[in-house]
Enzyme design. Structure first.
Site, PDB file in Angstrom:
ATOM      1  N   ARG A 258      37.456  41.165  42.922  1.00 26.92           N
ATOM      2  CA  ARG A 258      38.613  41.659  42.961  1.00 26.92           C
ATOM      3  C   ARG A 258      39.445  40.417  43.069  1.00 26.92           C
ATOM      4  O   ARG A 258      39.806  40.253  44.005  1.00 26.92           O
ATOM      5  CB  ARG A 258      39.446  42.994  43.768  1.00 26.92           C
ATOM      6  CG  ARG A 258      40.492  42.976  43.769  1.00 26.92           C
ATOM      7  CD  ARG A 258      41.308  44.043  44.244  1.00 26.92           C
ATOM      8  NE  ARG A 258      40.555  43.838  46.197  1.00 26.92           N
ATOM      9  CZ  ARG A 258      41.793  43.628  47.187  1.00 26.92           C
ATOM     10  NH1 ARG A 258      42.821  42.302  46.397  1.00 26.92           N
ATOM     11  NH2 ARG A 258      41.743  43.122  47.674  1.00 26.92           N
ATOM     12  N   HIS A 262      45.240  44.139  45.639  1.00 29.37           N
ATOM     13  CA  HIS A 262      44.721  45.410  45.912  1.00 29.37           C
ATOM     14  C   HIS A 262      45.984  46.405  45.158  1.00 29.37           C
ATOM     15  O   HIS A 262      44.778  47.220  44.155  1.00 29.37           O
ATOM     16  CB  HIS A 262      44.762  45.620  47.303  1.00 29.37           C
ATOM     17  CG  HIS A 262      44.508  47.080  48.001  1.00 29.37           C
ATOM     18  ND1 HIS A 262      43.167  47.726  47.513  1.00 29.37           N
ATOM     19  CD2 HIS A 262      45.420  48.575  48.293  1.00 29.37           C
ATOM     20  CE1 HIS A 262      43.460  49.033  48.010  1.00 29.37           C
ATOM     21  NE2 HIS A 262      44.810  49.636  48.204  1.00 29.37           N
ATOM     22  N   TYR A 271      45.597  37.047  53.210  1.00 32.47           N
ATOM     23  CA  TYR A 271      44.666  36.980  53.738  1.00 32.47           C
ATOM     24  C   TYR A 271      43.366  36.073  53.251  1.00 32.47           C
ATOM     25  O   TYR A 271      41.696  36.069  53.179  1.00 32.47           O
ATOM     26  CB  TYR A 271      44.153  38.979  53.663  1.00 32.47           C
ATOM     27  CG  TYR A 271      44.060  39.039  53.033  1.00 32.47           C
ATOM     28  CD1 TYR A 271      43.124  39.553  51.431  1.00 32.47           C
ATOM     29  CD2 TYR A 271      45.266  39.797  52.769  1.00 32.47           C
ATOM     30  CE1 TYR A 271      43.582  39.960  50.008  1.00 32.47           C
ATOM     31  CE2 TYR A 271      45.426  40.793  51.304  1.00 32.47           C
ATOM     32  CZ  TYR A 271      44.294  41.072  50.314  1.00 32.47           C
ATOM     33  OH  TYR A 271      44.373  42.133  49.209  1.00 32.47           O
TER      34      TYR A 271
END
Length: 360
Positions: A258, A262, A271
């Site tokens: 990805r 998100h 993160y």
């Protein structure tokens, strides 16, 4: 179906047919026909532009949220292109590009993400189930459709998409177990993009791969390069063919990444590092396939212009769309065939609140 562990285990490495430099590898595995690859490339170009435009609509406040599949478009296109007209696709919230590739109107595809309506398109027209926002809930639904097709002796295959995070849900295990016990024609397609929102794969499972989980249910698993659309078309196409031939459920894990956060509400810098993201840039599925097609004489400037023009036409349609304001009362429609007393009570409460706003 077979319970031979040697047949159920996936390959040690993901299947790859075109490498990151756009060169053909593995002559022992068939590569899709040239026409299928060119068609897939056109869909990839459109899918990338669709993602870009949808993300822009979020920033303009015209879309509530958009979980982008940028970097994962090869998975999206392959999932749609390996199915026959009579098959069913069960997408998640991140699979809008797969829905467009399956034939759903791009404007209608974004209805749910605008927050206007439960779905926004007719699921039966293109045999695309409603997008599932809760993790893995669409998997038992796909198994149910596949079981019904088997009982009716129909050639239908259900392809259920999910992410790596969904494999940690109970619905995933229940769907795979039921599908295996009753040998239904369903393909579970896991897009392993390395993160369940902010949780890395290493904190989700200690298994060698997610495809290895199939053996515990008696389902054959396979791994594939999720940024190589040629490999995806072959591996997923073979899985669909086996399911249709009566060999029961199949599990395919695509290794992809990805590239964007998100959703627009996520700060992925908390993160993962920018270096980690940029390391995936050379593996881009569009660049890889374009390099291969041009080297093979299958893509020229005129064809590229035609694909870009079509992608811009779709992007312009998204920008120009201005759906009518939804009727709040329709929020309660089609929830049950016969509305429950609680639903009627809630609908009355909304009507009352709206009437007070008018009075003010």
């Amino acid at each position: 179906m077979t319970r031979d562990p040697a047949h159920l285990l996936p390959s040690a490495d993901p299947v790859q047919l075109i490498d990151v430099e756009g060169k053909r590898v593995r002559d022992d595995v068939r590569i899709p026909e040239a026409t299928d690859l060119v068609r897939a490339y056109g869909a990839l170009v459109l899918g990338r532009r669709f993602n870009e435009q949808a993300y822009a609509l979020v920033r303009q406040g015209r879309l509530a949220v958009y979980p982008s599949s940028t970097g994962q478009e090869a998975c999206q296109i392959a999932a749609a292109h390996v199915l026959d007209d009579g098959d069913w696709l069960f997408p998640t919230y991140r699979d809008a590009v797969a829905m467009v590739a399956r034939g759903v109107d791009p404007v209608e595809t974004l209805t749910l993400l605008r927050g206007d309506w439960h779905c926004g398109y007719d699921p039966y027209r293109h045999r695309v189930a409603t997008q599932a926002t809760p993790l893995a809930t669409q998997l038992p639904h796909a198994v149910g459709v596949a079981l019904a097709a088997k009982l009716r002796s129909e050639p239908t295959v259900a392809l259920a998409m999910c992410g790596d995070g969904a494999t940690s849900e109970g619905d995933f295990a229940e769907a795979l177990n039921f599908a295996a016990v009753f040998a239904v024609p369903v393909v579970f397609f896991v897009q392993n993009n390395e993160y369940a929102i902010s949780v890395p794969l290493s904190r989700q499972t200690a298994a060698p791969s997610l495809a290895h989980r199939g053996i515990g249910f008696g389902i054959p698993g396979q791994r594939v390069d999720g940024n190589d659309v040629a490999a995806l078309l072959t591996v997923l196409g073979d899985a669909v063919a086996r399911a249709r031939a009566g060999e029961g459920p199949q599990l395919v894990e695509a290794h992809t990444y990805r590239v964007q956060a998100h959703t627009n509400a996520d700060d992925d810098g908390r993160y993962r590092s920018a270096d980690e993201v940029s390391a995936w840039a050379p593996r881009d599925p569009l660049l890889r396939l374009a390099t291969y097609l041009r080297a093979s004489g299958l893509l020229d400037d005129a064809a590229q212009v035609a694909f870009d023009t079509e992608a811009e036409r779709v992007a312009a349609a998204l920008r120009a769309s201005s759906p009518a304001a939804p009727d709040p009362a329709r929020l309660f429609a089609h929830v049950f065939a016969e509305p429950t007393p609680q639903l009627r009570e809630q609908a009355a409460l909304v009507r009352d609140e709206l009437s007070r706003e008018v009075e003010v």
